[in-house]
Design a protein around this motif. Structure first.
Motif, PDB file in Angstrom:
ATOM      1  N   ILE A 519       0.817  -1.213   0.000  1.00  0.00           N
ATOM      2  CA  ILE A 519       0.000   0.000   0.000  1.00  0.00           C
ATOM      3  C   ILE A 519       0.853   1.266   0.000  1.00  0.00           C
ATOM      4  O   ILE A 519       0.348   2.369  -0.139  1.00  0.00           O
ATOM      5  CB  ILE A 519      -0.977  -0.044   1.185  1.00  0.00           C
ATOM      6  CG1 ILE A 519      -2.087   0.967   1.004  1.00  0.00           C
ATOM      7  CG2 ILE A 519      -0.270   0.134   2.482  1.00  0.00           C
ATOM      8  CD1 ILE A 519      -3.176   0.799   2.018  1.00  0.00           C
ATOM      9  N   HIS A 521       2.937   1.762  -2.352  1.00  0.00           N
ATOM     10  CA  HIS A 521       3.104   2.084  -3.764  1.00  0.00           C
ATOM     11  C   HIS A 521       1.977   3.011  -4.200  1.00  0.00           C
ATOM     12  O   HIS A 521       0.827   2.834  -3.787  1.00  0.00           O
ATOM     13  CB  HIS A 521       3.087   0.814  -4.615  1.00  0.00           C
ATOM     14  CG  HIS A 521       4.367   0.052  -4.501  1.00  0.00           C
ATOM     15  ND1 HIS A 521       4.662  -1.037  -5.261  1.00  0.00           N
ATOM     16  CD2 HIS A 521       5.428   0.224  -3.694  1.00  0.00           C
ATOM     17  CE1 HIS A 521       5.850  -1.510  -4.936  1.00  0.00           C
ATOM     18  NE2 HIS A 521       6.330  -0.758  -3.977  1.00  0.00           N
ATOM     19  N   ILE A 522       2.329   3.938  -5.068  1.00  0.00           N
ATOM     20  CA  ILE A 522       1.384   5.022  -5.365  1.00  0.00           C
ATOM     21  C   ILE A 522       0.056   4.519  -5.924  1.00  0.00           C
ATOM     22  O   ILE A 522      -1.012   4.971  -5.496  1.00  0.00           O
ATOM     23  CB  ILE A 522       2.021   6.067  -6.313  1.00  0.00           C
ATOM     24  CG1 ILE A 522       1.129   7.300  -6.450  1.00  0.00           C
ATOM     25  CG2 ILE A 522       2.292   5.506  -7.691  1.00  0.00           C
ATOM     26  CD1 ILE A 522       1.583   8.424  -5.604  1.00  0.00           C
ATOM     27  N   PHE A 525      -1.905   2.774  -3.228  1.00  0.00           N
ATOM     28  CA  PHE A 525      -2.359   3.783  -2.278  1.00  0.00           C
ATOM     29  C   PHE A 525      -3.573   4.525  -2.823  1.00  0.00           C
ATOM     30  O   PHE A 525      -4.563   4.741  -2.114  1.00  0.00           O
ATOM     31  CB  PHE A 525      -1.220   4.766  -1.985  1.00  0.00           C
ATOM     32  CG  PHE A 525      -1.638   5.944  -1.146  1.00  0.00           C
ATOM     33  CD1 PHE A 525      -1.853   5.799   0.210  1.00  0.00           C
ATOM     34  CD2 PHE A 525      -1.843   7.196  -1.713  1.00  0.00           C
ATOM     35  CE1 PHE A 525      -2.259   6.865   0.987  1.00  0.00           C
ATOM     36  CE2 PHE A 525      -2.243   8.272  -0.943  1.00  0.00           C
ATOM     37  CZ  PHE A 525      -2.455   8.107   0.410  1.00  0.00           C
ATOM     38  N   ILE A 526      -3.512   4.884  -4.085  1.00  0.00           N
ATOM     39  CA  ILE A 526      -4.643   5.623  -4.671  1.00  0.00           C
ATOM     40  C   ILE A 526      -5.882   4.736  -4.751  1.00  0.00           C
ATOM     41  O   ILE A 526      -6.996   5.175  -4.452  1.00  0.00           O
ATOM     42  CB  ILE A 526      -4.245   6.197  -6.049  1.00  0.00           C
ATOM     43  CG1 ILE A 526      -3.275   7.362  -5.818  1.00  0.00           C
ATOM     44  CG2 ILE A 526      -5.459   6.650  -6.846  1.00  0.00           C
ATOM     45  CD1 ILE A 526      -2.715   7.967  -7.062  1.00  0.00           C
ATOM     46  N   ALA A 528      -6.581   2.401  -2.682  1.00  0.00           N
ATOM     47  CA  ALA A 528      -7.066   2.321  -1.305  1.00  0.00           C
ATOM     48  C   ALA A 528      -7.791   3.593  -0.903  1.00  0.00           C
ATOM     49  O   ALA A 528      -8.862   3.564  -0.282  1.00  0.00           O
ATOM     50  CB  ALA A 528      -5.891   2.066  -0.361  1.00  0.00           C
ATOM     51  N   PHE A 529      -7.211   4.726  -1.269  1.00  0.00           N
ATOM     52  CA  PHE A 529      -7.785   6.026  -0.922  1.00  0.00           C
ATOM     53  C   PHE A 529      -9.175   6.166  -1.555  1.00  0.00           C
ATOM     54  O   PHE A 529     -10.152   6.539  -0.897  1.00  0.00           O
ATOM     55  CB  PHE A 529      -6.833   7.118  -1.429  1.00  0.00           C
ATOM     56  CG  PHE A 529      -7.079   8.494  -0.887  1.00  0.00           C
ATOM     57  CD1 PHE A 529      -7.700   8.714   0.323  1.00  0.00           C
ATOM     58  CD2 PHE A 529      -6.638   9.607  -1.601  1.00  0.00           C
ATOM     59  CE1 PHE A 529      -7.903   9.995   0.811  1.00  0.00           C
ATOM     60  CE2 PHE A 529      -6.832  10.892  -1.117  1.00  0.00           C
ATOM     61  CZ  PHE A 529      -7.478  11.083   0.085  1.00  0.00           C
ATOM     62  N   LEU A 530      -9.259   5.812  -2.842  1.00  0.00           N
ATOM     63  CA  LEU A 530     -10.540   5.935  -3.528  1.00  0.00           C
ATOM     64  C   LEU A 530     -11.537   4.897  -3.012  1.00  0.00           C
ATOM     65  O   LEU A 530     -12.742   5.149  -2.954  1.00  0.00           O
ATOM     66  CB  LEU A 530     -10.352   5.819  -5.040  1.00  0.00           C
ATOM     67  CG  LEU A 530      -9.539   6.965  -5.667  1.00  0.00           C
ATOM     68  CD1 LEU A 530      -9.332   6.721  -7.160  1.00  0.00           C
ATOM     69  CD2 LEU A 530     -10.215   8.320  -5.475  1.00  0.00           C
TER      70      LEU A 530
END
Lengths: 708, 708
Positions: A519, A521-522, A525-526, A528-530
């Motif tokens: 997580i 890694h960009i 991460f994105i 996960a964020f979304l």
């Protein structure tokens, strides 16, 4: 013989459960249908509920068929392995439709019986509490047993139809569509039902109690039948679809996890390596039988608190499940570590019964705090409820974390490779063994609620209404418990479902290293964020949908009051059907946007950012979803009971005088209760379904996420 | 010369900013202090605010010294590398205390000037809008420039003191304690101030407006001075500490990321490889200068909307920052890809100004929706506000995700190894260049708010109050903008801070493979799950703290009304000081539990489950924290403006009649506003701090998480 035994157990138990449901349905239907006045009210509810269900399933099926074609087409055209593409697309599409059909069938029949049971419960309440409990619980059990049995039989049938007998390691992968179909239907059923029930409730209350100044369930209110219909279509049909897809998704996920152990067991020369794949089905079959015995023993007597009778039945089901868990793990897996993991799951289900009661029952601190905060007004009541809702995430997260960790360690130390994850899967299976019983108790809620409404509207004598009131209070508790159970089981199952997704990715690209969901890694991460954001946006759409649909109802009731002044004097009969119809249209219109968001976003992210980002979305979306659902459910339940606490005369001022119904504090508590309505009955339950939909959708679409 | 240039720029700019703050302070202090009545009120506020600050910092420092000793002891005794243990423990402890001291100093001086500026603003409002704006903005700018300059100078001083001139690659690791010290102070300052301000606000309103029926800011209310003090200690001191630690933590994090590029640049024979480490400090220095010019140009005229003057200043600061970004990246990094990343950051800060306005200003859909929902009562107002709050996560998450991805891709394609993450770091730097200006605008809020209160309580003429009202409305907007900016910068910075943590882990165990935060592993999943839960539990404690502290105040005001009946007739002066004292005690008592939870949980999880689980907690806790803070801030802001929308006479019924102040809808809107108070001014801002505390705490404690 041993090779056939698991499938025999599953088929026989499943058919026994279906037969039992049929017997209960027959038993309920042949009972006394009460006075003519009761029958008239019940008929209006029945017609409204069936009309909604008809239209809702028609809408859902239109979307589902388009979805099935799209999914099959996507898989067919984008799958790089051309030899496999046709079979994959076809079998996924078929199992999607079978899953959707089984879910619809269970929902439809369960609901049919439930709306027939309410009248019989009201009729029985003319005579005895015990009889009324029996009718309501049996009516609820039809739904509970059909849901679990059809889910089990459906998965089993598709499994064998797709070659499970000869290649048990390949079949689980092909049946993931079944779970997706089930969650697809469940999402829309729960959303539509949840919007319907709360829009009708809020609309009827605002225009009736607040504007016209008439009491709840008053026949002069045109929205009152829609309100009673709502109790059925939200609580009953919605939750049934929710738990149908839970049991289906978790069975399929656990079977996929079994596949990796299957290979090892074969290499070890085990007599029945396929037992690792079939175990989830067999243990579910025993859970059905345990629940059946529990229902038979849930009989009270006239003096006893009805909740104690239901509790007794639950404990019997839980103890029998525990015994079966130890027996079946010894027989099929030959390893008592897994029995331990299974018992953990059963313990979790018991723990959540108590946690939910602590947070939402009037005898403890949280509800008392909310009631006390009502003394200083609307705002402090709302603030206190939000604080309680936020707080409840702690016990949920801690219990689930400990359970997962212990089950994992038990599995990991069992000596079986991949045993850790399998341990968490078995804990989930343990928790879900009593699903049929829990669901019976849950459907008990709307049935008794409706029985109360029928008694009220048919002007039944006070003694009858006294009994239905007692049952209604019990029904509120069982509804809250089921929600706690549903979200906890979703949380426990989450880990098993992620692991199944990763396993499926591994099966799809066997010669590559395992997928790493790092997580930091960009792109992950994105994702996960979304994924986390999706939970909030979806909740927002669901909550707002209730407000908009309620607006339609308010306008209609106002119009009827305005055009027909005889209504308020009780000299004319309002047009109930028109209100039901308007609520139906509004609910169906409003369920589409959040539903498509939930289905579309994981697919878009997965195709755009790849399989690992989809896993990030899945995992962090699930974590956020569990916590937000916990907040919404428990805040709603606590507000509800804060109001009841005041209505029961338990709140006092400094001088010791009761601050009761009609006081400023009571008005504040009603505000909290109303705020909690779309939280606990629309957005919260829809989030349970969304969480599992994320799992089934990523499982099914996994091949597409590897294209990048 | 070139080797010295970056440090010269930083020192000179930092000292210019401190000098500028001193000049502004001097300028404000020498101004007209108005009428005697004004001075009396202002003196009471001043005394209350300083008394609170004294006691608060004393409490914080007691906890901080214990924490410093504990941290140093833990590092000393548990660090396996004995040769390093002593230095690590000592330097971390020292930098922790220096960070805490710089933060305290900036908070203290800024607040001192702010509570001196409110009187001068009220006095200036007797004459002219322009003069009043100038005083309020300059008073606010003292805080803004001191915060950013002391953070910059503090980090720089510690960096060089710990050998940054000779070994720039080793020093960043030793200064992580500075960031932790800063966030430690910030957490308690924001919690204590946030609890104080809302407890006083809610307490004063409930007992004054609701019970006694007297207007807001009425001198007969004993809690009214506490309420005015609260505006300072929460909005001003709290947010100052918040942004102090933001700038410190992000500088340190970016320098750690620079270390890995430093090694590569050295191997390439670059003339100044240390520029990659020093870049964050230099760009921050230019940001300070750009903000300084912006403040000088923010002058309005008598007719113009004051917000336009502030906007103009902001745009000047932003454009100058953009020019500096391009210049400094070309000079120090020689790579325009990074200039692009920096510009992205500046664009994000502009985007959030508009997003926040859309969601919280009365001219757009969300606030109108809330105002319209108030027509049907308290509950529908609250539901509409929650739906808006949930919805706002979408734009936040989408803008941040796109910005991160673009900045990452720009950095990755720059040809510099680790360039992707460095790109996101530079975007964060870009966003934070205008921090000093933003903070000046933010502190403008409580100063004008207080000026209005002083004008009201000193019975100043209507013309004066008209001017303070205009400024107050602008102050509310700037406060909302700052919150949007603070949470967006936290979101953008999050990725840089995780990466710094992973880099630090790598530095601590150089010969092992990089840490993988695979969230599908059970321990990392549990860390993530508990991290997400921490956000909800912490919010619950913060919200509940407000309720409890408000209860203490209500009791005291009631007691004063009861024991001294002359009060309500306006013939006696209430005991303001006692109310201030009680609020202070209550706020300090209530800040301890959530504070210790926030500090303790990451350490416990990290030591128990290891460095990767701590990373899971950090990342998913941050994601959840950003989204929940967004919900709380924006729901609160939208409710606030929904109320103002109605008060301004913008809500109408179907016949076109204004539904204004005193209506049922207005009462409902007041409920929403009150619910939003602890959301947007206590829990939301405390979450910004918590998010960054998670980063600094894991950075500092990283050595301990590797023991497992």
């Amino acid at each position: 013989m041993n090779a056939m035994l698991p499938s025999i157990i599953v088929w026989v138990s499943g058919l026994i459960a279906v037969g039992f449901a049929a017997y209960l349905a027959f038993d309920v239907l042949r009972r006394d249908t009460g006075t003519k006045a009761m029958q008239e009210v019940a008929q209006a509810i029945f017609e409204g509920a069936m009309a909604f269900l008809n239209r809702q399933y028609r809408t859902i099926w239109m979307i589902a068929i388009v979805a099935a074609v799209l999914i099959a087409a996507l898989l067919y055209f984008l799958e790089p392995n051309r030899a496999l593409a046709g079979e994959l697309a076809l079998k996924t599409g078929i199992s999607f439709l079978v899953g959707a059909a089984c879910s619809s069938l269970a929902g439809f029949i369960g609901m049919y019986i439930a709306v027939k049971s309410n009248l019989r419960t009201a009729a029985a309440a003319q005579r005895s509490v015990v009889e009324a409990i029996t009718v309501a619980l049996r009516g609820g059990a039809v739904s509970g047993f059909l849901v679990v049995a059809l889910s089990l039989l459906g998965v089993t049938a598709i499994f064998y139809a797709f070659g499970g007998a000869t290649r048990p390691d390949l079949a689980p992968e092909l049946i993931v569509g079944f779970g997706f179909g089930a969650s697809f239907v469940a999402l829309f059923a729960q959303l539509g039902g949840g919007i319907y029930t709360k829009a009708a409730d809020v609309g009827a209350d605002l225009v009736g109690k607040v504007e016209a100044g008439i009491p709840e369930d008053d026949p002069r209110n045109a929205a009152v039948i829609a309100d009673l219909v709502g109790d059925n279509v939200g609580d009953c049909a919605g939750r049934g679809a929710d738990l149908f897809e839970s049991t289906a998704a978790e069975n399929i996920g656990a079977m996929i996890l079994g596949v990796s152990i299957y290979a090892w067991a074969r290499s070890q020369g085990a007599a029945h390596p396929e037992y690792w794949i079939l175990f989830p089905l067999v243990i579910r079959a025993f859970g059905l039988l345990a629940s059946l015995v529990g229902v038979l023993f849930a009989r009270g007597n006239e003096q006893e608190d009805p909740m104690r009778a239901l509790d007794r039945g639950y404990w019997i089901a839980a103890v029998l499940s525990a015994i079966a868990m130890v027996g079946v793990t010894s027989w099929m897996l030959g390893n008592l570590h897994f029995a331990g993991a299974g018992l953990i799951g059963i313990l979790v289900s018991v723990a959540f019964v108590y946690i939910t009661q602590y947070y939402t029952a009037g005898s403890w601190r949280p509800v008392r705090e909310i009631a006390a905060a009502s003394k200083t007004g609307h705002a402090t009541n709302v603030i206190a409820g939000m604080a309680v809702g936020f707080e409840t995430t702690a016990s949920t997260a801690i219990v689930i974390s400990i359970a997962l960790l212990v089950a994992y360690v038990l599995g990991e130390t069992s000596g079986v490779p991949h045993g850790g994850i399998y341990g968490t899967a078995i804990a989930t299976m343990g928790m879900l063994m009593t699903t049929a019983y829990i669901l019976a108790m849950d459907t008990f809620g709307p049935i008794t609620d409706n029985a109360g409404g029928i008694a009220e509207m048919s002007h039944a004598p006070a003694s009858t209404r006294h009994i239905t009131d007692r049952l209604d209070a019990v029904g509120n508790t069982t509804k809250a418990l089921t929600k706690g159970y549903a979200v906890a089981s979703a949380a426990l199952a989450a880990f098993l479902l992620f692991s199944a997704y990763l396993d499926r990715i591994q099966i799809l690209r066997p010669n590559q290293p395992p997928l790493v969901v790092d997580i930091s890694h960009i792109d992950i991460f994105i994702g996960a964020f979304l994924g986390s954001m999706l939970i909030f946006l979806f909740s927002s759409l669901a909550i707002r949908a209730v407000g908009r649909a309620a607006g339609d109802i308010i306008e209609e009731v106002r119009r009827q009051f305005k055009t027909n002044p005889a209504l308020l004097e009780g000299k004319a009969r309002p047009d109930y059907a028109r209100c039901v119809d308007i609520t139906t249209r509004a609910a169906l219109r409003e369920m589409v946007a959040p539903g498509l968001l939930a289905v579309g976003m994981p697919i878009v992210i997965g195709i755009w950012l790849g399989a690992a980002a989809a896993a990030g979305l899945l995992i962090v979306g699930t974590i956020t979803g569990i916590l937000v659902a916990t907040v919404l459910n428990n805040a709603g339940g606590a507000w509800d009971n804060g109001k009841k606490f005041i209505e029961a005369g338990n709140l006092r001022d400094e001088a010791g005088n009761v601050i009761g119904k009609g006081s400023f504090a009571h008005a504040a508590a009603v505000t909290g209760d109303t705020v909690g309505d779309p939280f606990k009955d629309t957005a919260g339950p829809a989030l349970h379904v969304l969480i599992k939909l994320l799992s089934t959708i990523t499982l099914v679409m996994a091949p597409l996420f590897l294209l990048r």
